[in-house]
Structure formats: structure tokens, C-alpha cells
Design a protein around this motif. Structure first.
Motif, mmCIF file in Angstrom:
data_model
loop_
_atom_site.group_PDB
_atom_site.id
_atom_site.type_symbol
_atom_site.label_atom_id
_atom_site.label_comp_id
_atom_site.label_asym_id
_atom_site.label_seq_id
_atom_site.Cartn_x
_atom_site.Cartn_y
_atom_site.Cartn_z
ATOM 1 N N MET A 186 0.823 -1.210 0.000
ATOM 2 C CA MET A 186 0.000 0.000 0.000
ATOM 3 C C MET A 186 0.855 1.257 0.000
ATOM 4 S SD MET A 186 -3.282 -0.928 2.335
ATOM 5 C CE MET A 186 -3.972 0.697 2.087
ATOM 6 N N LYS A 187 1.894 1.253 0.826
ATOM 7 C CA LYS A 187 2.746 2.441 0.922
ATOM 8 C C LYS A 187 3.412 2.724 -0.426
ATOM 9 C CE LYS A 187 5.840 4.590 4.252
ATOM 10 N NZ LYS A 187 5.116 5.793 4.065
ATOM 11 N N ARG A 188 3.936 1.673 -1.049
ATOM 12 C CA ARG A 188 4.688 1.870 -2.289
ATOM 13 C C ARG A 188 3.784 2.162 -3.493
ATOM 14 N NH1 ARG A 188 9.284 -1.988 -5.047
ATOM 15 N NH2 ARG A 188 9.498 -0.703 -6.899
ATOM 16 N N TYR A 189 2.646 1.473 -3.591
ATOM 17 C CA TYR A 189 1.857 1.571 -4.823
ATOM 18 C C TYR A 189 0.592 2.417 -4.704
ATOM 19 C CZ TYR A 189 5.002 -2.008 -6.536
ATOM 20 O OH TYR A 189 6.130 -2.691 -6.929
ATOM 21 N N THR A 190 0.203 2.812 -3.490
ATOM 22 C CA THR A 190 -0.994 3.666 -3.366
ATOM 23 C C THR A 190 -0.707 4.966 -2.616
ATOM 24 O OG1 THR A 190 -1.810 2.866 -1.213
ATOM 25 C CG2 THR A 190 -2.397 1.558 -3.133
ATOM 26 N N GLY A 191 0.397 4.968 -1.848
ATOM 27 C CA GLY A 191 0.720 6.153 -1.062
ATOM 28 C C GLY A 191 -0.055 6.232 0.242
ATOM 29 N N ALA A 192 -0.760 5.163 0.605
ATOM 30 C CA ALA A 192 -1.548 5.163 1.848
ATOM 31 C C ALA A 192 -0.896 4.232 2.868
ATOM 32 C CB ALA A 192 -2.969 4.698 1.565
ATOM 33 N N SER A 193 -1.286 4.378 4.129
ATOM 34 C CA SER A 193 -0.780 3.467 5.151
ATOM 35 C C SER A 193 -1.576 2.149 5.054
ATOM 36 C CB SER A 193 -0.921 4.097 6.537
ATOM 37 O OG SER A 193 -2.267 4.392 6.788
ATOM 38 N N GLY A 194 -1.372 1.245 5.973
ATOM 39 C CA GLY A 194 -2.001 -0.085 5.915
ATOM 40 C C GLY A 194 -3.518 -0.056 5.985
ATOM 41 N N PRO A 195 -4.143 -1.226 6.099
ATOM 42 C CA PRO A 195 -5.603 -1.339 5.963
ATOM 43 C C PRO A 195 -6.405 -0.956 7.210
ATOM 44 C CG PRO A 195 -4.652 -3.503 6.345
ATOM 45 C CD PRO A 195 -3.490 -2.541 6.253
ATOM 46 N N GLU A 196 -5.726 -0.661 8.346
ATOM 47 C CA GLU A 196 -6.486 -0.480 9.596
ATOM 48 C C GLU A 196 -7.524 0.644 9.500
ATOM 49 O OE1 GLU A 196 -3.338 -1.378 9.567
ATOM 50 O OE2 GLU A 196 -3.717 -3.337 10.473
ATOM 51 N N LEU A 197 -7.120 1.789 8.912
ATOM 52 C CA LEU A 197 -8.052 2.917 8.834
ATOM 53 C C LEU A 197 -9.251 2.588 7.939
ATOM 54 C CD1 LEU A 197 -5.408 5.760 8.565
ATOM 55 C CD2 LEU A 197 -6.962 5.363 10.476
ATOM 56 N N ILE A 198 -8.995 1.766 6.938
ATOM 57 C CA ILE A 198 -10.087 1.372 6.024
ATOM 58 C C ILE A 198 -11.063 0.450 6.769
ATOM 59 C CG2 ILE A 198 -10.621 0.279 3.809
ATOM 60 C CD1 ILE A 198 -7.645 0.875 3.065
ATOM 61 N N ILE A 199 -10.504 -0.456 7.551
ATOM 62 C CA ILE A 199 -11.369 -1.367 8.318
ATOM 63 C C ILE A 199 -12.208 -0.578 9.329
ATOM 64 C CG2 ILE A 199 -11.314 -3.273 10.003
ATOM 65 C CD1 ILE A 199 -8.941 -4.375 8.281
ATOM 66 N N GLN A 200 -11.589 0.443 9.898
ATOM 67 C CA GLN A 200 -12.353 1.327 10.810
ATOM 68 C C GLN A 200 -13.528 1.979 10.084
ATOM 69 O OE1 GLN A 200 -10.237 4.591 12.757
ATOM 70 N NE2 GLN A 200 -8.880 3.094 13.672
ATOM 71 N N THR A 201 -13.253 2.480 8.870
ATOM 72 C CA THR A 201 -14.326 3.111 8.072
ATOM 73 C C THR A 201 -15.451 2.125 7.813
ATOM 74 O OG1 THR A 201 -12.750 4.567 6.967
ATOM 75 C CG2 THR A 201 -14.851 4.225 5.850
ATOM 76 N N ILE A 202 -15.072 0.898 7.433
ATOM 77 C CA ILE A 202 -16.080 -0.120 7.140
ATOM 78 C C ILE A 202 -16.951 -0.380 8.379
ATOM 79 C CG2 ILE A 202 -16.359 -2.586 6.637
ATOM 80 C CD1 ILE A 202 -13.777 -2.325 4.950
ATOM 81 N N ALA A 203 -16.283 -0.468 9.536
ATOM 82 C CA ALA A 203 -17.027 -0.703 10.783
ATOM 83 C C ALA A 203 -17.997 0.450 11.041
ATOM 84 C CB ALA A 203 -16.049 -0.868 11.949
ATOM 85 N N GLU A 204 -17.543 1.696 10.791
ATOM 86 C CA GLU A 204 -18.407 2.869 11.017
ATOM 87 C C GLU A 204 -19.567 2.895 10.023
ATOM 88 O OE1 GLU A 204 -18.301 4.829 13.501
ATOM 89 O OE2 GLU A 204 -16.426 4.084 14.355
ATOM 90 N N LEU A 205 -19.306 2.517 8.788
ATOM 91 C CA LEU A 205 -20.379 2.476 7.780
ATOM 92 C C LEU A 205 -21.438 1.465 8.190
ATOM 93 C CD1 LEU A 205 -18.166 2.585 4.541
ATOM 94 C CD2 LEU A 205 -19.837 4.327 5.186
ATOM 95 N N LYS A 206 -20.947 0.302 8.623
ATOM 96 C CA LYS A 206 -21.880 -0.761 9.032
ATOM 97 C C LYS A 206 -22.731 -0.304 10.218
ATOM 98 C CE LYS A 206 -22.299 -5.476 10.568
ATOM 99 N NZ LYS A 206 -21.733 -6.503 11.413
#
Ligand code: SF4
Length: 351
Positions: A186-206
Motif C-alpha cells: 500500500m505504501k509503495r503503490y498507493t501512497g496510503a498506510s495499511g488497511p487499519e483505517l479502512i477497516i475502521q471506516t467499514i465498521a463505522e459504515l456498518k
């Protein structure tokens, strides 16, 4: 057209953007990483408010959303800019142009256009929608009043404030993981940190009752690890449970990764098998038209309940209450089968 943003706060001599997890801290005149949010007169401005970079009429299956109002016709739109910089982005001419340009379309006019095309819903997509959340919000509120639903295709790199702001209009989101969410990838090819923040978003959406489907773009050699795949799937199971639809997507060479080959279908099938072994009940393979795992199978009797080819529905074997016609098993699908499901639904929108 531009507009004062909603998602920001002031802190000493800086303005903190709260639209995405980067939380850019900006001084007067500075623009955030996404290229479309600028501090003017001490407040944050959304420079692409009312500016559309691309619009298209799509089947909802293209997002992909396959457990939400199947067969619907949706109006897809984007602005310029992005909070990521994926080296393989298929929409790089939109997402990696940090410009506040586009066809002038205030929210009311977007909805007039959407109604003219007789769509059932809106999709904010092609570039990351949280960077233009205020524009999506204003379109989405009118869309709801007009009886349309709202969906997004997102990298999920949001803040809790952004999720909270979206809940007034948003019905469904496809959250895209890339390369199993492996932090180095993720860091090298997207410029973002790991998946934790995304999983947090998913939990909040749910938590707010918004329908979520997940994709994972499997990139051969650099983002196809089954080991990381298992780590990611285990976390997802904890947050969303076994009924969340998961789509493993085939990579096609593009942008800066033109020399990486398309994903071998066998690699996609190994990720499919892993997800099934871990207990996920609705797993799909995407970008491989004609593959049997484009279809939905009843987890109880194993019969095909929705047969697909690409983005098209070919066969529908569910009752109006979304039960398998063979065994009566309830299939978790929100909404209803669209009257457009078996018609041609692809159109360019000229703006
Ligand atoms: S939306 Fe743009 S300005 Fe705001 S935090 Fe993200 S990258 Fe920075």
C-alpha cells in the motif's frame, strides 16, 4: 463554482481537513494532497464543487454492487483529484490530475440529468468520492427526495466525521482494498498506510446501516499474497461477518504498472477458495467475464440463484422476498430486482 467545505476544523494557525484519513493541516492558500481542497480566508474550500470530470450511465453490477438493488441503472459521476496515487489506476487521467476543472453542474442540474436518463440511483466514483463529499452530499440529498438511492466506490480512507456526514444520504458503498491491504504494498503503490483505517471506516459504515461490499484487486507478483489475504479476511470477518459480499478483481496493466501482466485466473481462484474456507458465503471473481464465480450461489443448496455474465444478469432464481426458489434460503440482498435488469444499460453522458 466552488463552495465552503463542511469537513474541516481550525487549529491554531492551520485548517485541518477532516474529509479523509490524511487530515492535511493547511495554511492560508495551501491545497491538500488531493489537489481540490484549499484554504481561503481562513476556511476550507471545495474547489471542485459543481465540477464534473466524467459521467456515465452504468449497471450497478459494474461498481461492483451485486447484493443491492440488482440490475439497477445508475448515474456515475466524478470530479478530478484523489487522496491516493495508485500506480495502476485505470482512471489516472481523472484521479491524478490535481485540478479544479470540469463541466459546471450544480447539484440540481445533476439530478435533472439523472432523471432524464431515468436512472434509479447515483454513484460517486472514478476518483475518490470522500474528497468531494460536500458536493456528493448536496446531490445525494436531492436524489433521495426524488426517490433515488446513493452509492459510492471508495478506497475507504475516510474519517469518522466523513462517515457521519455521509449517513444522511448514502445507502451503499463498495470499498476497494488493493493487494490484500499489505502495508508495504500500500505504501509503495498507493501512497496510503495499511488497511487499519479502512477497516475502521467499514465498521463505522456498518454501524450506521450503510450496505457495504468489498473488493480486493489482486496484482500478480506484487500484491497477490495469500498469507496477507488471510490476515485481511480474518479482520473483515470480525467486523462484517460471513455475509459481506467479497469480490476478487483481476488486475489489468495500466498507468505506471504497464509491464505487470494481468492476474492469472488461478491466482484469483486461490483467493476465492481461501475466502470460502474462512466461512464467507458470497465470494465473487471480477473482471473475468464468463467465469462461474460471477454468479451468486445459494449457500444452502448450492443452486445458482443469480446467473451473471460480466455486468449482466442472465437468470434470476429468487422469490420477491429474496429467497432461493429451490430451498427457500434467505439471500441477503437489499432492495429489489430492477425493471431495467435485462435491458441494455450502458450509455455515455455528454456534459
Ligand atoms: S481530502 Fe484532500 S485535503 Fe482533505 S485530508 Fe484528504 S487529501 Fe488532505
Amino acid at each position: 463554482m466552488s463552495k465552503r467545505a463542511f469537513l474541516f476544523r481550525k487549529s491554531d494557525d492551520r485548517v485541518i481537513c477532516t474529509a479523509c484519513a490524511r487530515k492535511c493541516a493547511l495554511r492560508e492558500g495551501q491545497t491538500g494532497f488531493c489537489g481540490v481542497r484549499t484554504v481561503k480566508n481562513g476556511e476550507l474550500n471545495l474547489d471542485v464543487y459543481g465540477k464534473v470530470a466524467a459521467a456515465h450511465i452504468d449497471p450497478i453490477e459494474k461498481k461492483p454492487l451485486v447484493h443491492f438493488n440488482p440490475g439497477s441503472k445508475v448515474f456515475s459521476l466524478s470530479t478530478f483529484g484523489c487522496n491516493w496515487m495508485c500506480a495502476y489506476c485505470q482512471n489516472f487521467d481523472i484521479s491524478q490530475r490535481r485540478k479544479s476543472e470540469g463541466s459546471e453542474l450544480p447539484p440540481e442540474d445533476v439530478i435533472l440529468l439523472a432523471k432524464a436518463y431515468q436512472v434509479e440511483g447515483m454513484t460517486y466514483t472514478y476518483n475518490e468520492p470522500t474528497i468531494f463529499m460536500e458536493y456528493a452530499h448536496d446531490i445525494g440529498m436531492i436524489a433521495r427526495r426524488e426517490g433515488m438511492f446513493n452509492t459510492m466506490v471508495s478506497n475507504g480512507y475516510w474519517t469518522e466525521e466523513a462517515v457521519d456526514y455521509s449517513k444522511d444520504f448514502l445507502d451503499a458503498v463498495t470499498v476497494d482494498f488493493k493487494g490484500n491491504g499489505e502495508p508495504k504494498f500500500m505504501k509503495r503503490y498507493t501512497g496510503a498506510s495499511g488497511p487499519e483505517l479502512i477497516i475502521q471506516t467499514i465498521a463505522e459504515l456498518k454501524r450506521r446501516g450503510i450496505h457495504v461490499e468489498l473488493t480486493d484487486l489482486i496484482i500478480p507478483q506484487i500484491g497477490d499474497s495469500l498469507e496477507y489475504g488471510k490476515v485481511l479476511l480474518t479482520k473483515i470477518m470480525d467486523v462484517l461477518g460471513p455475509d459481506v459480499p467479497i469480490h476478487f478483481l483481476r488486475f489489468h496493466p495500466d498507468y505506471k504498472l504497464i509491464n505487470v501482466p494481468p492476474t492469472d485466473v488461478k491466482i484469483l481462484e486461490s483467493h476465492y477458495n481461501l475466502a470460502r474456507e474462512l466461512g464467507f458465503r458470497f465470494v465473487y471473481i471480477g473482471n473475468v467475464p464468463g467465469h462461474p464465480f460471477e454468479s451468486t450461489y445459494c449457500p444452502s443448496c448450492g443452486k445458482v440463484v443469480i446467473r451473471r455474465y460480466g455486468f449482466r444478469i442472465l437468470e434470476w432464481n429468487l422469490t420477491e422476498h429474496m429467497r432461493c426458489k429451490s430451498c427457500g434460503e434467505k439471500i441477503p440482498i437489499e432492495g429489489k430486482l430492477s425493471k431495467n435488469a435485462f435491458h441494455d444499460r450502458f450509455e455515455e453522458v455528454y456534459i
